[in-house]
Motif scaffolding. Structure first.
Motif, PDB file in Angstrom:
ATOM      1  N   GLU A  74     -44.413   6.818  31.757  1.00  0.00           N
ATOM      2  CA  GLU A  74     -43.362   5.917  32.250  1.00  0.00           C
ATOM      3  C   GLU A  74     -42.013   6.631  32.281  1.00  0.00           C
ATOM      4  O   GLU A  74     -41.240   6.476  33.231  1.00  0.00           O
TER       5      GLU A  74
ATOM      6  N   THR B 163     -41.952   9.054  35.146  1.00  0.00           N
ATOM      7  CA  THR B 163     -41.762   8.311  36.392  1.00  0.00           C
ATOM      8  C   THR B 163     -40.295   7.957  36.578  1.00  0.00           C
ATOM      9  O   THR B 163     -39.751   8.091  37.681  1.00  0.00           O
ATOM     10  N   ALA B 164     -39.635   7.520  35.506  1.00  0.00           N
ATOM     11  CA  ALA B 164     -38.211   7.203  35.570  1.00  0.00           C
ATOM     12  C   ALA B 164     -37.391   8.432  35.942  1.00  0.00           C
ATOM     13  O   ALA B 164     -36.451   8.357  36.740  1.00  0.00           O
TER      14      ALA B 164
ATOM     15  N   LEU C 150     -38.364  11.108  37.693  1.00  0.00           N
ATOM     16  CA  LEU C 150     -38.578  11.464  39.097  1.00  0.00           C
ATOM     17  C   LEU C 150     -37.971  10.441  40.049  1.00  0.00           C
ATOM     18  O   LEU C 150     -37.415  10.811  41.088  1.00  0.00           O
ATOM     19  N   ASP C 151     -38.035   9.157  39.689  1.00  0.00           N
ATOM     20  CA  ASP C 151     -37.401   8.124  40.519  1.00  0.00           C
ATOM     21  C   ASP C 151     -35.895   8.361  40.597  1.00  0.00           C
ATOM     22  O   ASP C 151     -35.298   8.273  41.670  1.00  0.00           O
ATOM     23  N   GLN C 152     -35.285   8.650  39.450  1.00  0.00           N
ATOM     24  CA  GLN C 152     -33.845   8.920  39.424  1.00  0.00           C
ATOM     25  C   GLN C 152     -33.517  10.186  40.204  1.00  0.00           C
ATOM     26  O   GLN C 152     -32.533  10.230  40.940  1.00  0.00           O
TER      27      GLN C 152
ATOM     28  N   ARG D 175     -35.115  11.492  42.738  1.00  0.00           N
ATOM     29  CA  ARG D 175     -35.204  11.194  44.169  1.00  0.00           C
ATOM     30  C   ARG D 175     -34.014  10.377  44.644  1.00  0.00           C
ATOM     31  O   ARG D 175     -33.490  10.591  45.732  1.00  0.00           O
ATOM     32  N   ARG D 176     -33.601   9.431  43.827  1.00  0.00           N
ATOM     33  CA  ARG D 176     -32.550   8.490  44.220  1.00  0.00           C
ATOM     34  C   ARG D 176     -31.158   9.126  44.205  1.00  0.00           C
ATOM     35  O   ARG D 176     -30.388   8.931  45.140  1.00  0.00           O
TER      36      ARG D 176
ATOM     37  N   HIS E 224     -33.494   3.477  32.414  1.00  0.00           N
ATOM     38  CA  HIS E 224     -34.599   3.105  33.300  1.00  0.00           C
ATOM     39  C   HIS E 224     -35.958   3.160  32.601  1.00  0.00           C
ATOM     40  O   HIS E 224     -36.866   2.417  32.967  1.00  0.00           O
TER      41      HIS E 224
ATOM     42  N   GLN F 212     -46.733   9.666  48.991  1.00  0.00           N
ATOM     43  CA  GLN F 212     -46.537  10.625  47.905  1.00  0.00           C
ATOM     44  C   GLN F 212     -46.075  11.977  48.445  1.00  0.00           C
ATOM     45  O   GLN F 212     -45.247  12.645  47.832  1.00  0.00           O
TER      46      GLN F 212
ATOM     47  N   LYS G 193     -42.448  11.616  48.997  1.00  0.00           N
ATOM     48  CA  LYS G 193     -41.753  11.645  47.709  1.00  0.00           C
ATOM     49  C   LYS G 193     -41.665  13.079  47.177  1.00  0.00           C
ATOM     50  O   LYS G 193     -40.631  13.494  46.666  1.00  0.00           O
TER      51      LYS G 193
END
Length: 185
Positions: free
Chosen positions: A8, A11-12, A14-16, A18-19, A33, A87, A90
């Motif tokens: 988790e 994932t947070a 990588l999400d950050q 990317r964003r 996050h 994916q 991403k």
């Protein structure tokens, strides 16, 4: 930290990434996050560069060593079936963000090289060694050392050159039209 919680957190990260990109990514934002404390993160990872590199290493998923179809072409195409278009997009976003970040962040470059390049977790060398053993590629064929460059280049350039998102269909054509001919196949 359980493996599930670690996933988790990655994932947070990588999400950050990317964003907001690497520069704007903070351990505070990741902690928020991922619903954990900064102290938890710093106890486990030395800092943002290592955290990002470990998240990327974790996210790579199935090793490329797994597909063994009997040919390099088959292995490379089988590799594409291990992920979907979303994916791939991403991953391309991450590659573009990191390509910029490593130019100004030597600690990130070092962490990525240690965890993702020097340890060669992707299995590309395994794919190439199998192709050499099968006689598809000559041992010492100089172009083979540039296989990672060719594949990463595709992730970086499609949007820039064609203003099109990267997807499996493009990568399939790219493998057949660029990668395999450059390897003498």
């Amino acid at each position: 930290m359980t493996a599930e919680r670690e996933a988790e957190l990655y994932t947070a990260v990588l999400d950050q990434l990317r964003r907001v990109g690497y520069e704007a990514l903070t351990v505070d934002s990741v902690a928020t996050h991922a619903r954990c404390s900064k102290a938890t993160i710093y106890r486990r990872w030395r800092g943002k560069p290592e955290l990002v590199a470990k998240a990327l290493q974790h996210a790579r998923g199935t090793s490329l060593e797994d597909p063994d179809t009997g040919s390099l072409r088959g292995d490379l195409h089988a590799m594409l079936t291990l992920t979907d278009d979303e994916q791939i997009r991403k991953n391309a976003t991450l590659v573009r963000a990191l390509a910029k970040a490593v130019q100004t962040n030597p600690d990130l470059l070092k962490a990525l090289k240690e965890l993702l390049v020097d340890s060669e977790p992707t299995g590309l060398n395994t794919l190439l060694h199998r192709a050499i053993e099968r006689g598809e590629i000559r041992s010492g064929y100089k172009a083979a050392q540039y296989l990672p460059h060719l594949l990463i280049g595709a992730l970086l350039c499609r949007l820039l050159i064609e203003d099109q998102p990267i997807d499996r269909a493009f990568l399939s054509r790219y493998i057949d039209s660029v990668v395999l001919p450059s390897l003498g196949l």
